[in-house]
Design a protein around this motif. Structure first.
Motif, PDB file in Angstrom:
ATOM      1  N   LYS A 292       0.835  -1.198   0.000  1.00 40.44           N
ATOM      2  CA  LYS A 292       0.000   0.000   0.000  1.00 40.44           C
ATOM      3  C   LYS A 292       0.869   1.246   0.000  1.00 40.44           C
ATOM      4  N   PRO A 293       0.439   2.287  -0.748  1.00 45.68           N
ATOM      5  CA  PRO A 293      -0.892   2.505  -1.309  1.00 45.68           C
ATOM      6  C   PRO A 293      -1.169   1.823  -2.643  1.00 45.68           C
ATOM      7  N   THR A 294      -0.231   1.040  -3.180  1.00 45.44           N
ATOM      8  CA  THR A 294      -0.532   0.251  -4.373  1.00 45.44           C
ATOM      9  C   THR A 294      -1.641  -0.743  -4.050  1.00 45.44           C
ATOM     10  N   GLN A 295      -2.559  -0.927  -4.995  1.00 42.56           N
ATOM     11  CA  GLN A 295      -3.678  -1.850  -4.804  1.00 42.56           C
ATOM     12  C   GLN A 295      -3.681  -2.899  -5.904  1.00 42.56           C
ATOM     13  N   ALA A 296      -4.134  -4.101  -5.566  1.00 38.91           N
ATOM     14  CA  ALA A 296      -4.268  -5.195  -6.533  1.00 38.91           C
ATOM     15  C   ALA A 296      -5.718  -5.666  -6.554  1.00 38.91           C
ATOM     16  N   PHE A 297      -6.168  -6.066  -7.741  1.00 34.39           N
ATOM     17  CA  PHE A 297      -7.543  -6.521  -7.911  1.00 34.39           C
ATOM     18  C   PHE A 297      -7.573  -7.788  -8.757  1.00 34.39           C
ATOM     19  N   ARG A 298      -8.635  -8.574  -8.557  1.00 36.74           N
ATOM     20  CA  ARG A 298      -8.828  -9.807  -9.308  1.00 36.74           C
ATOM     21  C   ARG A 298     -10.221  -9.807  -9.899  1.00 36.74           C
ATOM     22  N   LEU A 299     -10.335 -10.208 -11.156  1.00 44.18           N
ATOM     23  CA  LEU A 299     -11.634 -10.430 -11.788  1.00 44.18           C
ATOM     24  C   LEU A 299     -11.814 -11.936 -11.871  1.00 44.18           C
ATOM     25  N   HIS A 300     -12.654 -12.461 -10.974  1.00 43.41           N
ATOM     26  CA  HIS A 300     -12.758 -13.912 -10.801  1.00 43.41           C
ATOM     27  C   HIS A 300     -11.342 -14.455 -10.570  1.00 43.41           C
ATOM     28  N   HIS A 301     -10.923 -15.435 -11.300  1.00 44.11           N
ATOM     29  CA  HIS A 301      -9.527 -15.889 -11.195  1.00 44.11           C
ATOM     30  C   HIS A 301      -8.873 -15.880 -12.579  1.00 44.11           C
ATOM     31  N   HIS A 302      -9.343 -14.950 -13.429  1.00 40.80           N
ATOM     32  CA  HIS A 302      -8.898 -14.939 -14.815  1.00 40.80           C
ATOM     33  C   HIS A 302      -8.067 -13.713 -15.177  1.00 40.80           C
ATOM     34  N   ALA A 303      -8.231 -12.634 -14.435  1.00 40.10           N
ATOM     35  CA  ALA A 303      -7.525 -11.404 -14.778  1.00 40.10           C
ATOM     36  C   ALA A 303      -7.156 -10.656 -13.500  1.00 40.10           C
ATOM     37  N   TYR A 304      -6.030  -9.963 -13.578  1.00 43.50           N
ATOM     38  CA  TYR A 304      -5.529  -9.239 -12.413  1.00 43.50           C
ATOM     39  C   TYR A 304      -5.110  -7.839 -12.838  1.00 43.50           C
ATOM     40  N   ALA A 305      -5.153  -6.924 -11.900  1.00 46.56           N
ATOM     41  CA  ALA A 305      -4.717  -5.550 -12.171  1.00 46.56           C
ATOM     42  C   ALA A 305      -3.996  -5.009 -10.953  1.00 46.56           C
ATOM     43  N   LEU A 306      -2.980  -4.187 -11.218  1.00 42.50           N
ATOM     44  CA  LEU A 306      -2.238  -3.504 -10.161  1.00 42.50           C
ATOM     45  C   LEU A 306      -2.354  -2.012 -10.412  1.00 42.50           C
ATOM     46  N   VAL A 307      -2.735  -1.259  -9.398  1.00 40.85           N
ATOM     47  CA  VAL A 307      -2.900   0.187  -9.503  1.00 40.85           C
ATOM     48  C   VAL A 307      -1.893   0.835  -8.580  1.00 40.85           C
ATOM     49  N   ARG A 308      -0.942   1.564  -9.166  1.00 39.39           N
ATOM     50  CA  ARG A 308       0.126   2.191  -8.388  1.00 39.39           C
ATOM     51  C   ARG A 308       0.042   3.697  -8.519  1.00 39.39           C
ATOM     52  N   PRO A 309      -0.174   4.411  -7.412  1.00 38.49           N
ATOM     53  CA  PRO A 309      -0.222   5.866  -7.499  1.00 38.49           C
ATOM     54  C   PRO A 309       1.152   6.470  -7.725  1.00 38.49           C
ATOM     55  N   ASP A 310       1.186   7.533  -8.517  1.00 33.69           N
ATOM     56  CA  ASP A 310       2.404   8.311  -8.691  1.00 33.69           C
ATOM     57  C   ASP A 310       2.228   9.620  -7.952  1.00 33.69           C
ATOM     58  N   ALA A 311       3.254  10.429  -7.938  1.00 33.67           N
ATOM     59  CA  ALA A 311       3.177  11.709  -7.235  1.00 33.67           C
ATOM     60  C   ALA A 311       2.062  12.568  -7.835  1.00 33.67           C
ATOM     61  N   GLY A 312       1.099  12.977  -7.025  1.00 36.80           N
ATOM     62  CA  GLY A 312       0.067  13.882  -7.474  1.00 36.80           C
ATOM     63  C   GLY A 312      -1.061  13.268  -8.258  1.00 36.80           C
ATOM     64  N   ARG A 313      -1.059  11.934  -8.430  1.00 43.62           N
ATOM     65  CA  ARG A 313      -2.162  11.321  -9.172  1.00 43.62           C
ATOM     66  C   ARG A 313      -2.343   9.860  -8.737  1.00 43.62           C
TER      67      ARG A 313
END
Length: 214
Positions: free
Chosen positions: A193-214
């Motif tokens: 954290k603050p990076t977040q990870a998500f799963r769509l069922h067990h078929h797809a994954y995403a990582l969301v990493r904040p940068d400075a100011g966004r």
């Protein structure tokens, strides 16, 4: 403005500077770049911790006390990677990048590294010419996608937030071919954290990493 010869440049390891100073140097060296590069100390450390940036091998380049540019080197085993290379606007287009990158390559040879990797946007033709003159060869093309905020998506799917460590383990488990450095399991293992990870069922994954100011 009188431009410096390559011999007038000096380099100092990133190890000599606090993170805030290095982050500001990178932001300035990438001013006007294809993709906005805005870093503060926290986002810089968060980004490059997983890439295994080597602060002893990475350099800030100067003419006197004036910043010329940066060359950041990440290392894993016998491989090195140019994690970032940029020059401040007033020093671009003068052939100084060849000196900076050539120095990094020579240091990698002295360390006994077997390969040096880098990635570059296909539209950045001057950089590609420089890399090819220094002996780099193209091995594959990576694709990226972008969708503007506010654009209506398709059928809504419910995402499940997961521990980023679960995503990293899935990448390590499910992939066989060597992955790009930034999306490899070795890089993703450092996501917290603050990076977040998500799963769509067990078929797809995403990582969301904040940068400075966004």
């Amino acid at each position: 403005m009188t431009l410096p010869p390559a011999s007038a440049l000096t380099a100092r390891p990133v190890l000599d500077f606090p993170s805030a100073h290095v982050a500001a140097a990178m932001t300035r060296s990438f001013q006007g770049y294809f993709v906005p590069m805005l870093f503060d100390a926290a986002s810089f450390e968060r980004r490059f911790r997983g890439e295994h940036l080597d602060p002893a091998a990475s350099r800030l380049w100067f003419r006197g006390e004036e910043l010329v540019g940066v060359v950041f080197i990440a290392r894993r085993g016998w491989q090195s990677r140019v994690a970032a290379m940029g020059l401040v606007p007033e020093f671009r287009g003068q052939g100084l990048g060849r000196t900076m990158l050539g120095s990094a390559l020579e240091e990698a040879r002295q360390r006994g590294d077997h390969t040096m990797l880098l990635e570059v946007f296909t539209v950045n033709e001057p950089a590609i010419r420089l890399y090819e003159r220094l002996g780099f060869r193209r091995v594959r093309q990576l694709l990226g996608f972008r969708r503007e905020a506010g654009v209506a998506a398709g059928t809504a799917e419910v995402l499940t937030e997961i521990d980023p460590l679960e995503l990293a383990r899935a990448v390590l488990r499910e992939t066989e071919e060597p992955q790009p450095w930034l999306s490899s399991g070795e890089t993703l293992l450092s996501a917290t954290k603050p990076t977040q990870a998500f799963r769509l069922h067990h078929h797809a994954y995403a990582l969301v990493r904040p940068d400075a100011g966004r």
